[in-house]
Structures are given as C-alpha cells and as structure tokens.
Design an enzyme around this catalytic site. Structure first.
Site, PDB file in Angstrom:
ATOM      1  N   ASP A  53       0.530   3.637   2.260  1.00 51.26           N
ATOM      2  CA  ASP A  53       0.308   4.216   3.586  1.00 51.26           C
ATOM      3  C   ASP A  53      -0.803   5.272   3.489  1.00 51.26           C
ATOM      4  OD1 ASP A  53       0.962   3.992   6.310  1.00 51.26           O
ATOM      5  OD2 ASP A  53       2.085   5.861   6.229  1.00 51.26           O
ATOM      6  N   ASP A  72       0.856  -1.210   0.000  1.00 49.07           N
ATOM      7  CA  ASP A  72       0.000   0.000   0.000  1.00 49.07           C
ATOM      8  C   ASP A  72       0.880   1.243   0.000  1.00 49.07           C
ATOM      9  OD1 ASP A  72       0.233  -1.245   2.957  1.00 49.07           O
ATOM     10  OD2 ASP A  72       0.484   0.922   3.026  1.00 49.07           O
TER      11      ASP A  72
HETATM   12  N1  ADE Z   1       1.250   1.286   5.723  1.00 44.71           N
HETATM   13  C1  ADE Z   1       1.771   0.429   6.588  1.00 44.71           C
HETATM   14  N2  ADE Z   1       2.237   0.858   7.791  1.00 44.71           N
HETATM   15  C2  ADE Z   1       2.802  -0.014   8.660  1.00 44.71           C
HETATM   16  N3  ADE Z   1       2.900  -1.327   8.435  1.00 44.71           N
HETATM   17  C3  ADE Z   1       2.455  -1.790   7.262  1.00 44.71           C
HETATM   18  N4  ADE Z   1       2.439  -3.032   6.758  1.00 44.71           N
HETATM   19  C4  ADE Z   1       1.871  -2.977   5.546  1.00 44.71           C
HETATM   20  N5  ADE Z   1       1.509  -1.701   5.239  1.00 44.71           N
HETATM   21  C5  ADE Z   1       1.870  -0.953   6.299  1.00 44.71           C
END
Ligand code: ADE
Ligand SMILES: CSC[C@H]1O[C@H](OP(=O)(O)O)[C@H](O)[C@@H]1O
Length: 298
Positions: free
Chosen positions: A218, A216
């Site tokens: 974030d 992703d």
């Molecule tokens: N955006 C994110 N922040 C922290 N851990 C994650 N693991 C997968 N995506 C994450």
C-alpha cells in the site's frame, strides 16, 4: 436445499477470480454460459466445468479483460448467479495490499475477519417487504479456510491463517493517513471487493472463504514505493499462477460429499427473517426465492 441433520451435500465449488484471474485452467467439459438473475446481470458469463470430477463454476469478478471497477460491480447478481448455478461453496481469490511488515508481496492470507468501509454499493438481497438480519460475527467459512490453509502449506506456499481485510470503496488507492489508520486498527490487508460479496454470500447461505494474495505494501511503508497498478500487476501474475495451483490442490477435499457446514453458513437464514408473513411484499418474496427459497413458505 433441505437442512435436515443427515443431509448429504455434493459440493459445487464457486471460484471468484479477482484482478489477474480471468480464467481457470484445467476445467474439463468447460462452457461459458449466461446466467440471469432477478438482480440483473453478473460481471460476465460463468464458466462451468469439472476439476478432478468436482463440479466447478468460475466467475471473473471484474469480467474478462477487467472492464468493471469495484464500485460498479453488481455484487448481488454475482452471488445470485452462483447460487442459481447450484454453487454451495465459494472461494474468493483477491489481490490485496499488505498492512503488516510480515505479509510481503507474494504472501497469501486466509483471512478470518473484515472491516467494511465500502459505502456506495447495494449490500443486501432483502429490502422493504422482507427484512432479514444475518449474523456476520464470523464472516468466513472456517471449514473451507482449513482446506485452503492445509493445501497451501502442503504446496510450500507462504501463507498466514487469519487476518482482517479492510474493504475500502476505491477506485483510488488510500491516502497515507488512511493506510496508517487501518494499520493502527490492526488490519492485515486492504482491498476493494470482498464486501458486500461476503455479506451477500451469507444471505444466500453460501459458504465463503477468501485467499487474499498480497501484491504491495500500500503506501505506509518507508522503504517501499506507494502502490501503483503496474506494481500490482507485476506481482499479480505470479500470485495468479500460485492461486491456480492452490485451487487444483484443494478441489478434491472441497468437493468431497459432506454433511451440513459445521459453521452453519448454509443455515444462515434460519433465525434471520423478521417481517411477519402477512407484512411481506409478494413481489419481493418471488424475487428472493432463488436466494432464500429454503426459508420462505411456498
Ligand atoms: N494497496 C491496495 N489497496 C486496495 N486494493 C488493493 N488491491 C491490491 N493492492 C491494493
Ligand atoms: C488492480 S489493484 C486493485 C483491485 O484489485 C483488487 O481486486 P480483486 O479483489 O477483485 O482481486 C482490489 O480489491 C481492487 O479492486
């Protein structure tokens, strides 16, 4: 283990499976076994077996079914269990959020640095009665990283070599301000688990490398929704398949008999102990033997 320059090591590969990776396929003679450690129980039993004849030990970081959150993982027991199982080289497979436009979901990063912002975790095997300070200047094993990068490229997987993994405490995802702050620091990816895992692997003189698998963006990206577990899981499944393929491809090279690690990961304690022998706590010394027995006098 002797640290003589002409030592020949038959590597035993430890595989730490992160979110979405609770099993490893294709292991011959596989067996789940309970491994106890002086630091308590690891997240789960360890899965022992061979891939292409190479001894492998798999540990699902959060346990099968993902019952254990990042802050409650017994990182010391997980690393100690791998060490006690005879592991020499660890490959950590981890889901991460991306902090850079050019690292989209599905991309793999063989990281080379960390910023550790975790705070609610036990971070050392050493303690009052035996103090050690290992170097974390180069926290990941470049020898394993070279193999993982080369095999990922050969398989045509989208991979970047090098990048900084920001370790947050969690379990909540970051605020938008935090996400922008970590981007301003130049970090590449964000996750919740690789510290203190990498610090403890260094104290245990294990070579350790991470394949960070982007799920992703974030919450900093204008044209992507903020991260959710559902979104992560959708991408995870594809990433997990690619990770299994990468591991299978990398095992023959990782398992080849070798000399000492050129980066010195397997001698990390050579110049790290500072407590004088007479000031050491005998009970702690006994507890440390599975980890640091190589440098502790009999
Ligand atoms: N955006 C994110 N922040 C922290 N851990 C994650 N693991 C997968 N995506 C994450
Ligand atoms: C399910 S998203 C958050 C979760 O995934 C990562 O774990 P791992 O490194 O074990 O793959 C991240 O660090 C969080 O723990």
């Amino acid at each position: 283990m002797s640290a003589e320059p002409n030592t020949v090591i038959e590597p035993v590969i430890g595989l730490i499976g992160g979110s979405g990776l609770y099993d490893i396929e294709g292991l011959e003679n596989k067996e789940w076994r309970t491994v106890e450690t002086p630091w308590g129980a690891p997240s789960d039993q360890l899965l022992f077996g061979r891939l292409d004849g190479v001894r492998c030990v798999f540990l699902p970081r959060h346990g099968r079914g993902h019952p254990v959150p990042p802050s409650r993982l017994n990182y010391r027991a997980n690393i100690a269990a791998l060490k006690i199982a005879g592991v020499t080289d660890v490959v950590s497979l981890s889901a991460v959020g991306s902090l850079k436009e050019e690292l989209p979901p599905g991309h793999f990063v063989v990281i080379d640095q960390f910023i550790d912002r975790s705070f609610a975790r036990e971070k050392s095997f050493f303690d009052t009665g035996c103090v050690a300070h290992v170097s974390m200047a180069d926290p990941l094993c470049p020898r394993i990283g070279d193999v993982l990068e080369a095999e990922a490229r050969a398989l045509g997987l989208p991979v970047t070599r090098g990048g900084t993994y920001l370790v947050m405490e969690g379990p909540q995802f970051s605020t938008r301000a935090e996400s922008h702050l970590y981007r301003s620091w130049g970090c590449s990816v964000i996750g919740m688990t690789n510290m203190p895992e990498a610090k403890l692997a260094r104290e245990a003189e294990l070579c350790y490398a991470t394949v960070a698998m982007v799920t992703d963006y974030d919450c900093w990206h204008d044209s992507h929704d903020h991260v959710t577990v559902d979104a992560v899981v959708k991408v995870l499944l594809g990433n997990a398949d690619k990770a299994r393929t990468l591991v299978r491809a990398a095992i023959p090279a990782l398992g080849r008999p070798r000399g000492l690690c050129p980066a010195g990961c397997d001698r990390a304690l050579d110049n790290a102990l500072i407590t004088a022998p007479g000031a050491r706590d005998p009970a702690l010394i006994e507890r440390l033997r599975p980890i640091a027995g190589r440098v502790l006098a009999a």
